[in-house]
Design an enzyme around this catalytic site. Structure first.
Site, PDB file in Angstrom:
ATOM      1  N   SER A   1       0.865  -1.191   0.000  1.00  0.00           N
ATOM      2  CA  SER A   1       0.000   0.000   0.000  1.00  0.00           C
ATOM      3  C   SER A   1       0.891   1.227   0.000  1.00  0.00           C
ATOM      4  O   SER A   1       2.056   1.149   0.413  1.00  0.00           O
ATOM      5  CB  SER A   1      -0.850  -0.006   1.270  1.00  0.00           C
ATOM      6  OG  SER A   1      -1.395   1.276   1.521  1.00  0.00           O
TER       7      SER A   1
ATOM      8  N   TYR B   1      -1.411  -1.322  10.241  1.00  0.00           N
ATOM      9  CA  TYR B   1      -1.413  -1.280   8.770  1.00  0.00           C
ATOM     10  C   TYR B   1      -0.083  -0.731   8.258  1.00  0.00           C
ATOM     11  O   TYR B   1       0.548  -1.310   7.381  1.00  0.00           O
ATOM     12  CB  TYR B   1      -2.589  -0.431   8.293  1.00  0.00           C
ATOM     13  CG  TYR B   1      -2.930  -0.644   6.827  1.00  0.00           C
ATOM     14  CD1 TYR B   1      -3.421  -1.857   6.371  1.00  0.00           C
ATOM     15  CD2 TYR B   1      -2.771   0.378   5.895  1.00  0.00           C
ATOM     16  CE1 TYR B   1      -3.737  -2.058   5.034  1.00  0.00           C
ATOM     17  CE2 TYR B   1      -3.090   0.194   4.552  1.00  0.00           C
ATOM     18  CZ  TYR B   1      -3.578  -1.035   4.122  1.00  0.00           C
ATOM     19  OH  TYR B   1      -3.887  -1.225   2.801  1.00  0.00           O
TER      20      TYR B   1
HETATM   21  N1  LIG Z   1      -8.666  -0.704  -0.853  1.00  0.00           N
HETATM   22  C1  LIG Z   1      -7.604   0.094  -0.737  1.00  0.00           C
HETATM   23  O1  LIG Z   1      -7.718   1.327  -0.701  1.00  0.00           O
HETATM   24  C2  LIG Z   1      -6.228  -0.497  -0.667  1.00  0.00           C
HETATM   25  C3  LIG Z   1      -5.131   0.347  -0.912  1.00  0.00           C
HETATM   26  C4  LIG Z   1      -3.849  -0.167  -0.864  1.00  0.00           C
HETATM   27  C5  LIG Z   1      -3.660  -1.513  -0.588  1.00  0.00           C
HETATM   28  N2  LIG Z   1      -4.729  -2.308  -0.356  1.00  0.00           N
HETATM   29  C6  LIG Z   1      -4.451  -3.725  -0.037  1.00  0.00           C
HETATM   30  O2  LIG Z   1      -5.239  -4.563  -0.856  1.00  0.00           O
HETATM   31  C7  LIG Z   1      -5.565  -5.744  -0.145  1.00  0.00           C
HETATM   32  C8  LIG Z   1      -7.054  -5.966  -0.195  1.00  0.00           C
HETATM   33  O3  LIG Z   1      -7.726  -4.827   0.352  1.00  0.00           O
HETATM   34  P1  LIG Z   1      -9.259  -4.537   0.004  1.00  0.00           P
HETATM   35  O4  LIG Z   1      -9.492  -3.111   0.269  1.00  0.00           O
HETATM   36  O5  LIG Z   1      -9.573  -5.084  -1.298  1.00  0.00           O
HETATM   37  O6  LIG Z   1      -9.961  -5.387   1.181  1.00  0.00           O
HETATM   38  P2  LIG Z   1     -11.281  -6.273   1.233  1.00  0.00           P
HETATM   39  O7  LIG Z   1     -11.636  -6.335   2.692  1.00  0.00           O
HETATM   40  O8  LIG Z   1     -12.314  -5.792   0.272  1.00  0.00           O
HETATM   41  O9  LIG Z   1     -10.780  -7.716   0.768  1.00  0.00           O
HETATM   42  C9  LIG Z   1      -9.936  -8.484   1.580  1.00  0.00           C
HETATM   43  C10 LIG Z   1     -10.259  -9.954   1.370  1.00  0.00           C
HETATM   44  O10 LIG Z   1      -9.340 -10.712   2.178  1.00  0.00           O
HETATM   45  C11 LIG Z   1     -10.052 -11.814   2.718  1.00  0.00           C
HETATM   46  N3  LIG Z   1      -9.387 -12.341   3.910  1.00  0.00           N
HETATM   47  C12 LIG Z   1      -9.347 -11.779   5.149  1.00  0.00           C
HETATM   48  N4  LIG Z   1      -8.709 -12.608   5.990  1.00  0.00           N
HETATM   49  C13 LIG Z   1      -8.334 -13.700   5.271  1.00  0.00           C
HETATM   50  C14 LIG Z   1      -7.640 -14.887   5.588  1.00  0.00           C
HETATM   51  N5  LIG Z   1      -7.212 -15.142   6.841  1.00  0.00           N
HETATM   52  N6  LIG Z   1      -7.413 -15.785   4.610  1.00  0.00           N
HETATM   53  C15 LIG Z   1      -7.849 -15.547   3.346  1.00  0.00           C
HETATM   54  N7  LIG Z   1      -8.527 -14.442   2.991  1.00  0.00           N
HETATM   55  C16 LIG Z   1      -8.765 -13.536   3.949  1.00  0.00           C
HETATM   56  C17 LIG Z   1     -11.430 -11.245   3.018  1.00  0.00           C
HETATM   57  O11 LIG Z   1     -12.395 -12.291   3.175  1.00  0.00           O
HETATM   58  C18 LIG Z   1     -11.673 -10.360   1.819  1.00  0.00           C
HETATM   59  O12 LIG Z   1     -12.335 -11.063   0.777  1.00  0.00           O
HETATM   60  C19 LIG Z   1      -5.011  -5.589   1.261  1.00  0.00           C
HETATM   61  O13 LIG Z   1      -3.771  -6.251   1.351  1.00  0.00           O
HETATM   62  C20 LIG Z   1      -4.816  -4.081   1.377  1.00  0.00           C
HETATM   63  O14 LIG Z   1      -3.772  -3.740   2.253  1.00  0.00           O
HETATM   64  C21 LIG Z   1      -6.018  -1.845  -0.375  1.00  0.00           C
END
Ligand SMILES: NC(=O)c1ccc[n+]([C@@H]2O[C@H](COP(=O)([O-])OP(=O)(O)OC[C@H]3O[C@@H](n4cnc5c(N)ncnc54)[C@H](O)[C@@H]3O)[C@@H](O)[C@H]2O)c1
Length: 264
Positions: free
Chosen positions: A143, A156
């Site tokens: 991120s 985070y």
């Molecule tokens: N959305 C953003 O703004 C953003 C920005 C930068 C980075 N990210 C990164 O992207 C990734 C996903 O974020 P998102 O916003 O899409 O989140 P999200 O909550 O929409 O999706 C996360 C998914 O991970 C799954 N998960 C949680 N625990 C788990 C486990 N123990 N085993 C397997 N799956 C598991 C959840 O069920 C969910 O489907 C993260 O690593 C986050 O740090 C997100």
């Protein structure tokens, strides 16, 4: 990305039932790969695989990334189904946002378990499988908070920065096996993300002293391009890093944030 640059490749994506993981999995299918969508959310996975461009190239796998046996069994199932693994994308992650003085230790520990132990277990199993095939590509979804700390987001910030350093070490270690390891550091991606749930948006609004409905426009306005980042933007970066076009790129972080964080 419409070209089938990843035709014939098998990809594993964690956190693929929602948000960025789902967007990346769908992007990899679109790029021609056969994709194992891994998550603990079976209902979300069923919906995701049905919605894929080519459902025959999307395979749902229940995998808890924090559980060693679940990760090993999941990879075994994927290898049995697709015959091997060429690409591993770690995206399952959480963002428990609290001010330091209020942060519950169980939330801190859970973030370390999912965002760090989860990345380690999946990368380790991926490397074990890919080494036997003479190479491959891994992408760690970090991120912009891994580069520049976000306020009131200790676990985070720490885990997303650590993922980048893990990636660099793994790139050094796995280079001789032909396995490239890179990271993508997205900026804020609101659409389809469960991290950006109403409660999280409320916390961000309080941090910024603005109304919840002003949060998304506010964050977009912080980018040089004043452009909202969407899931395909991140998926395209992942597809590039996994393709032959990136054959000499390893140990690097590709930042997809519309120009918000300039430090590397
Ligand atoms: N959305 C953003 O703004 C953003 C920005 C930068 C980075 N990210 C990164 O992207 C990734 C996903 O974020 P998102 O916003 O899409 O989140 P999200 O909550 O929409 O999706 C996360 C998914 O991970 C799954 N998960 C949680 N625990 C788990 C486990 N123990 N085993 C397997 N799956 C598991 C959840 O069920 C969910 O489907 C993260 O690593 C986050 O740090 C997100």
């Amino acid at each position: 990305m419409n070209e089938k640059t990843l035709a014939g490749k098998v990809a594993v994506v964690t956190g693929a039932a929602s948000g960025l993981g789902l967007g990346i999995a769908l992007g990899l299918v679109e790029a021609g790969a056969a994709v194992a969508l891994c998550d603990i959310d079976d209902a979300g996975l069923a919906e995701a695989t049905e919605g894929a461009d080519e459902p025959a190239r999307a395979f749902a796998v229940n995998m808890d990334v924090t559980d060693e046996q679940s990760v090993t069994a999941g990879f075994r199932e994927i290898v049995r189904h697709w015959g091997g693994v060429d690409i591993v994308v770690c995206a399952a992650g959480i963002a428990p946002a609290y001010p330091l003085v209020d942060m519950p230790v169980d939330k801190w520990r859970l973030a370390l378990e999912i965002n760090l132990t989860g990345y380690f277990l999946v990368a380790r199993q991926g490397a074990r499988v890919m080494r036997g095939r003479g190479g491959g590509s891994m992408v760690m979804i970090s991120s912009k908070s891994g580069l520049e700390a976000s306020k009131a987001n200790s676990a985070y910030n720490a885990t997303k920065a650590a993922e980048l350093h893990l990636m660099r070490g793994w790139a050094l270690e796995l280079g001789p096996d032909g396995i490239r390891v890179n990271a993508v550091a997205p900026g804020n991606v609101f659409a389809g993300s469960k991290i950006w749930n109403p409660e999280y948006i409320k916390v961000c609004a309080e941090k910024k002293g603005i109304k919840p409905e002003e949060v998304i426009p506010h964050y977009v306005s912080l980018t040089a391009l004043n452009r909202e980042i969407k899931r395909p933007d991140v998926a395209n970066a992942v597809c590039f890093l996994c393709s032959e076009n990136a054959r000499c790129i390893t140990g690097q972080t590709l930042v997809v944030d519309s120009g918000q964080v300039m430090v590397r």
